[in-house]
Motif scaffolding. Sequence first.
Motif, PDB file in Angstrom:
ATOM      1  N   GLU A   1       0.813  -1.218   0.000  1.00  0.00           N
ATOM      2  CA  GLU A   1       0.000   0.000   0.000  1.00  0.00           C
ATOM      3  C   GLU A   1       0.845   1.266   0.000  1.00  0.00           C
ATOM      4  OE1 GLU A   1      -3.357   0.357   2.493  1.00  0.00           O
ATOM      5  OE2 GLU A   1      -4.004  -1.719   2.248  1.00  0.00           O
ATOM      6  N   PRO A   2       1.926   1.350   0.796  1.00  0.00           N
ATOM      7  CA  PRO A   2       2.755   2.563   0.737  1.00  0.00           C
ATOM      8  C   PRO A   2       3.369   2.789  -0.650  1.00  0.00           C
ATOM      9  CG  PRO A   2       3.197   1.359   2.758  1.00  0.00           C
ATOM     10  CD  PRO A   2       2.349   0.468   1.912  1.00  0.00           C
ATOM     11  N   LEU A   3       3.832   1.729  -1.305  1.00  0.00           N
ATOM     12  CA  LEU A   3       4.411   1.878  -2.643  1.00  0.00           C
ATOM     13  C   LEU A   3       3.334   2.226  -3.662  1.00  0.00           C
ATOM     14  CD1 LEU A   3       7.089  -0.954  -2.909  1.00  0.00           C
ATOM     15  CD2 LEU A   3       7.466   1.513  -2.803  1.00  0.00           C
TER      16      LEU A   3
ATOM     17  N   TYR B   1       5.701 -28.434  -6.690  1.00  0.00           N
ATOM     18  CA  TYR B   1       6.274 -27.112  -6.934  1.00  0.00           C
ATOM     19  C   TYR B   1       6.080 -26.258  -5.683  1.00  0.00           C
ATOM     20  CZ  TYR B   1       6.860 -22.376  -8.759  1.00  0.00           C
ATOM     21  OH  TYR B   1       7.271 -21.076  -8.964  1.00  0.00           O
ATOM     22  N   ARG B   2       7.180 -25.776  -5.140  1.00  0.00           N
ATOM     23  CA  ARG B   2       7.139 -24.899  -3.976  1.00  0.00           C
ATOM     24  C   ARG B   2       8.100 -23.740  -4.222  1.00  0.00           C
ATOM     25  NH1 ARG B   2       5.280 -27.326   1.044  1.00  0.00           N
ATOM     26  NH2 ARG B   2       4.491 -29.437   0.651  1.00  0.00           N
ATOM     27  N   HIS B   3       7.585 -22.545  -4.138  1.00  0.00           N
ATOM     28  CA  HIS B   3       8.425 -21.372  -4.399  1.00  0.00           C
ATOM     29  C   HIS B   3       7.855 -20.164  -3.669  1.00  0.00           C
ATOM     30  CE1 HIS B   3      10.739 -18.281  -6.420  1.00  0.00           C
ATOM     31  NE2 HIS B   3       9.626 -17.722  -6.866  1.00  0.00           N
ATOM     32  N   ARG B   4       8.720 -19.485  -2.955  1.00  0.00           N
ATOM     33  CA  ARG B   4       8.320 -18.225  -2.316  1.00  0.00           C
ATOM     34  C   ARG B   4       8.694 -17.085  -3.252  1.00  0.00           C
ATOM     35  NH1 ARG B   4       6.536 -18.632   2.741  1.00  0.00           N
ATOM     36  NH2 ARG B   4       7.008 -20.528   3.942  1.00  0.00           N
ATOM     37  N   SER B   5       7.735 -16.218  -3.511  1.00  0.00           N
ATOM     38  CA  SER B   5       7.927 -15.145  -4.491  1.00  0.00           C
ATOM     39  C   SER B   5       9.147 -14.292  -4.164  1.00  0.00           C
ATOM     40  CB  SER B   5       6.685 -14.254  -4.531  1.00  0.00           C
ATOM     41  OG  SER B   5       6.896 -13.151  -5.395  1.00  0.00           O
ATOM     42  N   LEU B   6       9.904 -13.967  -5.214  1.00  0.00           N
ATOM     43  CA  LEU B   6      11.051 -13.077  -5.044  1.00  0.00           C
ATOM     44  C   LEU B   6      10.599 -11.644  -4.841  1.00  0.00           C
ATOM     45  CD1 LEU B   6      13.385 -14.480  -7.848  1.00  0.00           C
ATOM     46  CD2 LEU B   6      13.483 -14.951  -5.393  1.00  0.00           C
ATOM     47  N   GLY B   7       9.368 -11.350  -5.281  1.00  0.00           N
ATOM     48  CA  GLY B   7       8.856  -9.994  -5.142  1.00  0.00           C
ATOM     49  C   GLY B   7       8.208  -9.494  -6.416  1.00  0.00           C
ATOM     50  N   THR B   8       8.019  -8.190  -6.495  1.00  0.00           N
ATOM     51  CA  THR B   8       7.356  -7.540  -7.624  1.00  0.00           C
ATOM     52  C   THR B   8       8.179  -6.346  -8.064  1.00  0.00           C
ATOM     53  OG1 THR B   8       5.195  -8.209  -6.752  1.00  0.00           O
ATOM     54  CG2 THR B   8       5.215  -6.488  -8.412  1.00  0.00           C
ATOM     55  N   LEU B   9       8.270  -6.156  -9.378  1.00  0.00           N
ATOM     56  CA  LEU B   9       9.033  -5.046  -9.948  1.00  0.00           C
ATOM     57  C   LEU B   9       8.156  -4.227 -10.875  1.00  0.00           C
ATOM     58  CD1 LEU B   9      12.259  -7.021 -10.972  1.00  0.00           C
ATOM     59  CD2 LEU B   9      12.031  -5.517  -8.993  1.00  0.00           C
ATOM     60  N   ALA B  10       8.353  -2.911 -10.867  1.00  0.00           N
ATOM     61  CA  ALA B  10       7.645  -2.030 -11.799  1.00  0.00           C
ATOM     62  C   ALA B  10       8.560  -0.865 -12.150  1.00  0.00           C
ATOM     63  CB  ALA B  10       6.344  -1.510 -11.182  1.00  0.00           C
ATOM     64  N   SER B  11       8.644  -0.556 -13.440  1.00  0.00           N
ATOM     65  CA  SER B  11       9.471   0.557 -13.907  1.00  0.00           C
ATOM     66  C   SER B  11       8.570   1.608 -14.539  1.00  0.00           C
ATOM     67  CB  SER B  11      10.489   0.063 -14.940  1.00  0.00           C
ATOM     68  OG  SER B  11      11.195   1.148 -15.512  1.00  0.00           O
TER      69      SER B  11
ATOM     70  N   GLY C   1      12.100   7.333 -16.728  1.00  0.00           N
ATOM     71  CA  GLY C   1      12.711   8.464 -16.042  1.00  0.00           C
ATOM     72  C   GLY C   1      13.519   8.057 -14.838  1.00  0.00           C
ATOM     73  N   MET C   2      14.074   6.812 -14.863  1.00  0.00           N
ATOM     74  CA  MET C   2      14.870   6.281 -13.753  1.00  0.00           C
ATOM     75  C   MET C   2      14.073   6.249 -12.454  1.00  0.00           C
ATOM     76  SD  MET C   2      18.573   8.050 -14.667  1.00  0.00           S
ATOM     77  CE  MET C   2      19.524   6.941 -13.628  1.00  0.00           C
ATOM     78  N   ARG C   3      12.801   5.905 -12.567  1.00  0.00           N
ATOM     79  CA  ARG C   3      11.930   5.768 -11.397  1.00  0.00           C
ATOM     80  C   ARG C   3      11.201   4.429 -11.470  1.00  0.00           C
ATOM     81  NH1 ARG C   3      14.747   9.116 -10.188  1.00  0.00           N
ATOM     82  NH2 ARG C   3      14.392  11.188  -9.304  1.00  0.00           N
ATOM     83  N   GLY C   4      11.010   3.802 -10.329  1.00  0.00           N
ATOM     84  CA  GLY C   4      10.305   2.537 -10.285  1.00  0.00           C
ATOM     85  C   GLY C   4       9.901   2.206  -8.869  1.00  0.00           C
ATOM     86  N   ALA C   5       9.236   1.055  -8.722  1.00  0.00           N
ATOM     87  CA  ALA C   5       8.838   0.577  -7.398  1.00  0.00           C
ATOM     88  C   ALA C   5       9.025  -0.930  -7.376  1.00  0.00           C
ATOM     89  CB  ALA C   5       7.386   0.947  -7.106  1.00  0.00           C
TER      90      ALA C   5
ATOM     91  N   GLY D   1      10.209  -8.932   0.525  1.00  0.00           N
ATOM     92  CA  GLY D   1       9.599  -8.135   1.578  1.00  0.00           C
ATOM     93  C   GLY D   1      10.208  -6.761   1.769  1.00  0.00           C
ATOM     94  N   LEU D   2      11.324  -6.485   1.086  1.00  0.00           N
ATOM     95  CA  LEU D   2      11.979  -5.186   1.228  1.00  0.00           C
ATOM     96  C   LEU D   2      11.439  -4.215   0.181  1.00  0.00           C
ATOM     97  CD1 LEU D   2      14.229  -3.373   2.429  1.00  0.00           C
ATOM     98  CD2 LEU D   2      15.753  -4.307   0.659  1.00  0.00           C
ATOM     99  N   PRO D   3      10.795  -3.105   0.586  1.00  0.00           N
ATOM    100  CA  PRO D   3      10.254  -2.150  -0.385  1.00  0.00           C
ATOM    101  C   PRO D   3      11.349  -1.223  -0.924  1.00  0.00           C
ATOM    102  CG  PRO D   3       9.710  -1.436   1.828  1.00  0.00           C
ATOM    103  CD  PRO D   3      10.413  -2.754   1.967  1.00  0.00           C
ATOM    104  N   LEU D   4      11.308  -0.980  -2.210  1.00  0.00           N
ATOM    105  CA  LEU D   4      12.230  -0.051  -2.870  1.00  0.00           C
ATOM    106  C   LEU D   4      11.425   0.885  -3.748  1.00  0.00           C
ATOM    107  CD1 LEU D   4      15.017  -2.516  -4.100  1.00  0.00           C
ATOM    108  CD2 LEU D   4      15.122  -1.040  -2.089  1.00  0.00           C
ATOM    109  N   ARG D   5      11.934   2.098  -3.930  1.00  0.00           N
ATOM    110  CA  ARG D   5      11.258   3.029  -4.829  1.00  0.00           C
ATOM    111  C   ARG D   5      12.288   3.982  -5.434  1.00  0.00           C
ATOM    112  NH1 ARG D   5       7.892   6.901  -0.579  1.00  0.00           N
ATOM    113  NH2 ARG D   5       9.607   8.351  -0.091  1.00  0.00           N
TER     114      ARG D   5
END
Length: 443
Positions: free
Chosen positions: A216-218, A355-365, A368-372, A377-381
């Motif tokens: 939600e914060p991202l 099949y067992r796999h824990r998600s690596l996460g989510t990426l969005a670009s 303009g060199m900006r993304g989320a 579990g570590l949030p980046l922006r």
Amino acid sequence: MTEPHILILGAGFAGFTLARDLRRDAAAHRLRLTVVEPQPYLTYKPLLPEVAGGETQARDSVVPIRRPLRHADVVSGTVESVDPDAKLAVVRALDGTQRSLSYDHIVFALGAVTKTLPIPGLAENAIGFSSVEEASFLRDHVLERIRFAAATSDRAERQRALTFVFVGGGYTGVEAIAELQRLATAELERYRELDGERMSWLLIEAAGRIAAELTEPLSAWTLRLLRRRGIRVLLRTEVKSCEGGDVVLSNGETHPSDTIVWVAGVTPNPVLERAGVPLGKKGHVQCAATMQAVRDDGTVVDGVWALGDDAQVPDLTAEHQPAYYAPNAQNAIRQARVLADNLRRALDGRGPVEYRHRSLGTLASYGGMRGAAVLRGLPLRGLPAWAVDKVYHAIALPSLSRRFRLVLGWIGNGLTPRDDAPVSAFPEPRQRFREAAEEQSKK
């Protein structure tokens, strides 16, 4: 002894990875492999927003399948029907002829198709965003609408041309509108005729937030970023009609537009409905954690497997059950590798693994060199998320030569202005030739 025949339907992320992982087994004559795919290439769909925005060349986002799958019999065609009891599939080739293919094991990897709604005028006036052809067309279309706006003296037509409506606020829709809006903003500044004119960019989302795949914060940060760039985001809003290009919204607004982009989700390939396999509530093949198709009572459908966008695979690692893996590229690739091992096990008479796999996460670009991003579990922006997105896709693209071209393209974009030359001034490529022939026939 006849080699066991494995039939893979589809050569997207899942089917391509599976077929490539089985190449040594095919070369050793442990099995015979057939892949049915209508397209001559795999499309790396996470790059489509960059293709639309001119950051990536269309050819660098696709991987031709014939060479890496040279160990397999690649059939250029589409699936008409499947009979699991008879272990027979009917395929329509590109020339329209039908052929029947018998198999020992069949894998459904057909991918998803755009999910639409019965909205008046939608089919006639909107464009989807699930193929490289659509992304390329959209890029040129946006540039052409700006060129048209500079040429017309009709105020209403100019405003219509400069109004761009995107329906669907998932991360694909957000990435697409972010990339295209940056491209269009740079292009608009090149037309003195449009000094003082403003474009209208609208993102319509029925839910209460955009990029819901993120935290939600991202998601809130993404919303603020889009609005700072001049994109109007309308939440809890639906499209009621698109007739005549007039986008009528549930909040009572109407926006005449020449550009309506439908990015409101996907649905499993409709071929599954006539394949005679058990389906889940959302139309995916109902699977066990081993990716074997299972009936409602839990019994396995012999020789039938599914993965990726076509499969409802239970996520046994989730805290709350029942839970299923998201049909994304991350899972498709990893499921393909497990399924390749399970097919080998089946040929050897051994039981399959889960099949067992824990998600690596989510990426969005967002350009303009900006993304989320969310990584374990570590949030980046901002810049860090954008950089991680670039590194991930440079690694994940399943072709060494394409990776090289992709990275060189990104470096070129950093050193030179973005390529803004449209190549489809006419929607129909043969139009110029026909016009020339018609003119000369009058002489």
